[in-house]
Write a protein that holds these residues in place. Structure first.
Motif, PDB file in Angstrom:
ATOM      1  N   PRO A 263      13.669  -0.924 -10.721  1.00  0.00           N
ATOM      2  CA  PRO A 263      13.210  -0.859  -9.263  1.00  0.00           C
ATOM      3  C   PRO A 263      13.385  -2.203  -8.504  1.00  0.00           C
ATOM      4  O   PRO A 263      13.299  -2.090  -7.359  1.00  0.00           O
TER       5      PRO A 263
ATOM      6  N   TRP B 208       6.872 -16.562  -4.717  1.00  0.00           N
ATOM      7  CA  TRP B 208       7.207 -17.437  -5.569  1.00  0.00           C
ATOM      8  C   TRP B 208       6.883 -19.007  -5.378  1.00  0.00           C
ATOM      9  O   TRP B 208       7.345 -19.965  -6.207  1.00  0.00           O
TER      10      TRP B 208
ATOM     11  N   HIS C  84      -2.760  -9.448  -4.803  1.00  0.00           N
ATOM     12  CA  HIS C  84      -1.254  -9.588  -4.928  1.00  0.00           C
ATOM     13  C   HIS C  84      -0.817  -8.003  -4.608  1.00  0.00           C
ATOM     14  O   HIS C  84      -2.196  -7.425  -4.570  1.00  0.00           O
ATOM     15  N   GLY C  85       0.383  -7.644  -4.768  1.00  0.00           N
ATOM     16  CA  GLY C  85       0.579  -6.264  -4.420  1.00  0.00           C
ATOM     17  C   GLY C  85       0.080  -5.232  -5.399  1.00  0.00           C
ATOM     18  O   GLY C  85      -0.162  -5.476  -6.496  1.00  0.00           O
TER      19      GLY C  85
ATOM     20  N   GLN D 186       0.792  -1.096   0.131  1.00  0.00           N
ATOM     21  CA  GLN D 186      -0.043  -0.010   0.028  1.00  0.00           C
ATOM     22  C   GLN D 186       0.847   1.252   0.073  1.00  0.00           C
ATOM     23  O   GLN D 186       0.382   2.374  -0.390  1.00  0.00           O
ATOM     24  N   ALA D 187       2.135   1.187   0.586  1.00  0.00           N
ATOM     25  CA  ALA D 187       2.966   2.360   0.241  1.00  0.00           C
ATOM     26  C   ALA D 187       3.627   2.091  -1.007  1.00  0.00           C
ATOM     27  O   ALA D 187       4.501   0.984  -1.189  1.00  0.00           O
ATOM     28  N   GLY D 188       3.767   3.093  -1.896  1.00  0.00           N
ATOM     29  CA  GLY D 188       4.677   2.862  -2.983  1.00  0.00           C
ATOM     30  C   GLY D 188       4.243   3.789  -4.278  1.00  0.00           C
ATOM     31  O   GLY D 188       3.792   4.706  -3.926  1.00  0.00           O
ATOM     32  N   ARG D 189       4.770   3.253  -5.257  1.00  0.00           N
ATOM     33  CA  ARG D 189       4.907   4.189  -6.512  1.00  0.00           C
ATOM     34  C   ARG D 189       3.658   4.773  -7.134  1.00  0.00           C
ATOM     35  O   ARG D 189       3.697   5.715  -7.841  1.00  0.00           O
TER      36      ARG D 189
ATOM     37  N   TYR E 208      15.273 -15.247  -5.210  1.00  0.00           N
ATOM     38  CA  TYR E 208      16.113 -13.998  -5.512  1.00  0.00           C
ATOM     39  C   TYR E 208      17.574 -14.383  -5.488  1.00  0.00           C
ATOM     40  O   TYR E 208      18.236 -13.893  -6.286  1.00  0.00           O
TER      41      TYR E 208
ATOM     42  N   PHE F 269       5.631 -13.182   3.184  1.00  0.00           N
ATOM     43  CA  PHE F 269       5.216 -13.375   1.827  1.00  0.00           C
ATOM     44  C   PHE F 269       5.967 -14.450   1.112  1.00  0.00           C
ATOM     45  O   PHE F 269       7.075 -14.426   0.670  1.00  0.00           O
TER      46      PHE F 269
ATOM     47  N   GLY G 160      14.702 -10.923  -9.913  1.00  0.00           N
ATOM     48  CA  GLY G 160      13.335 -11.368 -10.330  1.00  0.00           C
ATOM     49  C   GLY G 160      13.270 -11.823 -11.812  1.00  0.00           C
ATOM     50  O   GLY G 160      13.502 -10.896 -12.538  1.00  0.00           O
TER      51      GLY G 160
ATOM     52  N   ILE H  46       4.873  -1.813   7.879  1.00  0.00           N
ATOM     53  CA  ILE H  46       6.205  -1.346   8.101  1.00  0.00           C
ATOM     54  C   ILE H  46       6.661  -1.021   6.496  1.00  0.00           C
ATOM     55  O   ILE H  46       6.707  -1.961   5.803  1.00  0.00           O
TER      56      ILE H  46
ATOM     57  N   TYR I 282       4.768   9.201  -2.494  1.00  0.00           N
ATOM     58  CA  TYR I 282       5.824   8.478  -2.403  1.00  0.00           C
ATOM     59  C   TYR I 282       6.872   8.799  -3.630  1.00  0.00           C
ATOM     60  O   TYR I 282       8.041   8.943  -3.413  1.00  0.00           O
TER      61      TYR I 282
ATOM     62  N   SER J 213       9.643  -1.287   4.026  1.00  0.00           N
ATOM     63  CA  SER J 213      11.217  -2.062   3.916  1.00  0.00           C
ATOM     64  C   SER J 213      10.764  -2.985   2.507  1.00  0.00           C
ATOM     65  O   SER J 213       9.766  -2.603   1.840  1.00  0.00           O
TER      66      SER J 213
ATOM     67  N   LEU K  35      13.624  -8.157   0.457  1.00  0.00           N
ATOM     68  CA  LEU K  35      15.212  -8.671   0.458  1.00  0.00           C
ATOM     69  C   LEU K  35      16.173  -7.773   1.345  1.00  0.00           C
ATOM     70  O   LEU K  35      17.383  -8.330   1.536  1.00  0.00           O
TER      71      LEU K  35
HETATM   72  O1  1CP Z   1       3.563  -1.005   1.611  1.00  0.00           O
HETATM   73  C1  1CP Z   1       4.101  -2.011   1.705  1.00  0.00           C
HETATM   74  O2  1CP Z   1       3.468  -3.246   1.547  1.00  0.00           O
HETATM   75  C2  1CP Z   1       5.465  -2.145   2.250  1.00  0.00           C
HETATM   76  C3  1CP Z   1       6.612  -2.266   1.267  1.00  0.00           C
HETATM   77  C4  1CP Z   1       6.907  -3.415   0.292  1.00  0.00           C
HETATM   78  C5  1CP Z   1       6.644  -4.769   0.799  1.00  0.00           C
HETATM   79  C6  1CP Z   1       5.872  -5.432   1.672  1.00  0.00           C
HETATM   80  C7  1CP Z   1       7.905  -3.197  -0.535  1.00  0.00           C
HETATM   81  C8  1CP Z   1       8.475  -1.953  -0.859  1.00  0.00           C
HETATM   82  N1  1CP Z   1       8.137  -4.531  -1.066  1.00  0.00           N
HETATM   83  C9  1CP Z   1       7.558  -5.350  -0.251  1.00  0.00           C
HETATM   84  C10 1CP Z   1       7.602  -6.810  -0.460  1.00  0.00           C
HETATM   85  C11 1CP Z   1       8.151  -7.567  -1.660  1.00  0.00           C
HETATM   86  N2  1CP Z   1       9.453  -7.184  -2.251  1.00  0.00           N
HETATM   87  C12 1CP Z   1       7.746  -8.515  -2.266  1.00  0.00           C
HETATM   88  C13 1CP Z   1       6.661  -9.348  -1.594  1.00  0.00           C
HETATM   89  C14 1CP Z   1       5.266  -8.958  -2.318  1.00  0.00           C
HETATM   90  C15 1CP Z   1       5.105  -9.261  -3.572  1.00  0.00           C
HETATM   91  O3  1CP Z   1       5.252 -10.184  -4.295  1.00  0.00           O
HETATM   92  O4  1CP Z   1       4.516  -8.152  -4.451  1.00  0.00           O
HETATM   93  C16 1CP Z   1       8.562  -8.960  -3.268  1.00  0.00           C
HETATM   94  C17 1CP Z   1       8.520 -10.200  -4.353  1.00  0.00           C
HETATM   95  C18 1CP Z   1       9.628  -7.986  -3.388  1.00  0.00           C
HETATM   96  C19 1CP Z   1      10.770  -7.881  -4.253  1.00  0.00           C
HETATM   97  C20 1CP Z   1      10.741  -6.645  -4.898  1.00  0.00           C
HETATM   98  N3  1CP Z   1      11.136  -5.436  -4.384  1.00  0.00           N
HETATM   99  C21 1CP Z   1      10.340  -6.183  -6.378  1.00  0.00           C
HETATM  100  C22 1CP Z   1       9.707  -7.109  -7.169  1.00  0.00           C
HETATM  101  C23 1CP Z   1      10.631  -7.651  -8.293  1.00  0.00           C
HETATM  102  C24 1CP Z   1      10.089  -8.689  -9.060  1.00  0.00           C
HETATM  103  O5  1CP Z   1      10.625  -9.855  -8.867  1.00  0.00           O
HETATM  104  O6  1CP Z   1       9.215  -8.525  -9.911  1.00  0.00           O
HETATM  105  C25 1CP Z   1      10.523  -4.880  -6.324  1.00  0.00           C
HETATM  106  C26 1CP Z   1      10.127  -4.109  -7.605  1.00  0.00           C
HETATM  107  C27 1CP Z   1      11.153  -4.406  -5.382  1.00  0.00           C
HETATM  108  C28 1CP Z   1      11.470  -2.831  -5.075  1.00  0.00           C
HETATM  109  C29 1CP Z   1      10.542  -2.223  -3.846  1.00  0.00           C
HETATM  110  N4  1CP Z   1      10.068  -2.719  -2.751  1.00  0.00           N
HETATM  111  C30 1CP Z   1       9.211  -1.785  -2.199  1.00  0.00           C
HETATM  112  C31 1CP Z   1       9.032  -0.649  -3.161  1.00  0.00           C
HETATM  113  C32 1CP Z   1       8.082   0.554  -2.910  1.00  0.00           C
HETATM  114  C33 1CP Z   1       9.675  -1.096  -4.334  1.00  0.00           C
HETATM  115  C34 1CP Z   1       9.934  -0.156  -5.586  1.00  0.00           C
HETATM  116  C35 1CP Z   1      11.155   0.890  -5.279  1.00  0.00           C
HETATM  117  C36 1CP Z   1      10.954   2.053  -5.817  1.00  0.00           C
HETATM  118  O7  1CP Z   1      10.577   2.971  -5.118  1.00  0.00           O
HETATM  119  O8  1CP Z   1      11.496   2.172  -6.931  1.00  0.00           O
END
Ligand code: 1CP
Length: 351
Positions: free
Chosen positions: A88, A203, A316-317, A24-27, A147, A200, A153, A69, A32, A71, A74
């Protein structure tokens, strides 16, 4: 305090269905993106005040029932000595594919190596002052290994699946190390104030049932057991695993997060009693017009009607380009179609 999220995790009565959104926090939030203009992703994660700001952004906009939170799954792997960048998505400086590399992983305590995560959880908890519960999280060992072995990914994760069949003992040694690290990492978050945790397993769907039991489920169970004494609800989210639902239901978690591929009524029948369900609107559904989002949200709610402990979420996200009016339509629909005054029957009445 709105404790409907924690109550639903425990299958206690709630005034209405709680809702929060994975990622829910993100791009998709302009605020953000503005924050990210100032700092890179890793700095954001490692600076508690900034991580808390990112966690609070979606709560200021939407009446969400839980905070998570800020984070990434990874991040604690850096503490094991793995170097990575995000652009990203994550990319490892050196993929882990040999027994020697697994043996060389650092095994220091999370409180020592990622203290900023504990600090951010504590700060977020104080900022929210009991108004909204705080969720901590980690990646499931198999998903983290995906990973680490692949290095990034990547569709299919071929290097991971090759290791699974060619050197299963090496993969198991890696999973064992990751499991111990995640128990320690979740314990740090819980002792810092996290009131629930989500694991989470993005995969796990790459595995068939026997592979899932050996390389994923077993380690998730060990994590659930390893934090059981702390008595916070555990959510286990598994993506892409409609063929694994019965197995996943034996993880020991309180809540099973269902991906968007399986309708919740079907999932509920397969999971059986004793677990809450979380989910599961398709994240792409939010690209529909708001009225269609409302209709699709009511459909998910209707399928979950009568289930004790449904937590509304996406399957999913949330995706980076999601339109904000759709998010508003989703949350508003949950608020107005569930609860004492409005039962899921509304769906039928309105037609
Ligand atoms: O609001 C929230 O949920 C908190 C933030 C959060 C969480 C829970 C982020 C921020 N990442 C995650 C978990 C996460 N990260 C998962 C599990 C959930 C899912 O399946 O979606 C996974 C697989 C990742 C790995 C990851 N990190 C990816 C996916 C890569 C792929 O394999 O396709 C990406 C793009 C990231 C970077 C990332 N993590 C979080 C953000 C906001 C970002 C983007 C970074 C940016 O601002 O550019």
């Amino acid at each position: 305090m709105t404790d409907r999220f924690l109550r639903a995790c425990r299958r206690q009565a709630v005034d209405r269905t709680p809702v929060w959104l994975m990622r829910q926090a993100g791009r998709y939030l302009p605020e953000y993106r503005a924050l990210r203009q100032r700092v890179d992703f890793l700095t954001l994660c490692k600076t508690p005040e900034l991580a808390v700001e990112a966690s609070l952004q979606p709560l200021r906009r939407f009446p969400l029932d839980a905070a998570i939170i800020f984070s990434d799954i990874l991040l604690p792997l850096e503490a094991l000595g793995c170097r990575m960048t995000f652009n990203p998505g994550p990319r490892l400086a050196e993929p882990i594919r040999t027994r020697e590399q697994v043996a060389a992983l650092d095994r220091r305590a999370a409180a020592e190596t990622v203290p900023f995560v504990g600090e951010a959880v504590g700060l977020l908890r104080r900022e929210l002052d009991g108004r909204t519960p705080v969720i901590g999280f980690c990646g499931a060992p198999f998903t983290l290994a995906a990973y680490l072995v692949q290095g990034e990914g990547k569709e299919g994760f071929g290097a991971l699946k090759t290791l699974q069949y060619r050197e299963p003992a090496t993969l198991e040694a890696l999973l064992e190390t990751l499991t111990a690290a995640m128990i320690d990492y979740l314990r740090l978050q819980i002792s810092s104030g996290a009131q629930a945790v989500q694991i989470f397993d993005s995969w796990a769907g790459l595995l068939d049932s026997p592979g899932y039991q050996r390389f994923a489920l077993r380690w998730v169970r060990t994590i659930v057991d390893g934090i059981a004494d702390l008595e916070v609800p555990v959510i286990y989210f598994i993506n892409g695993g409609p063929h694994l639902i019965e197995d996943a239901a034996t993880s020991g978690a309180d809540v099973l997060g269902i991906c968007w591929r399986t309708p919740l009524d079907v999932a509920a029948a397969r999971v059986g009693p004793g677990m809450s369900l979380q989910g599961n609107l398709d994240p792409h559904a939010l690209f529909a017009a708001p009225d269609e989002v409302r209709r699709l949200t009511r459909d998910v709610l209707a399928r979950a009607a009568g289930l004790p402990g449904h937590i509304m979420n996406l399957g999913h996200g949330i995706l980076p380009d999601t339109p904000i009016p759709s998010v508003e339509a989703l949350i508003d629909t949950v608020q107005h179609t569930t609860g004492k005054a409005a039962q899921p029957a509304t769906e039928t009445c309105r037609r």
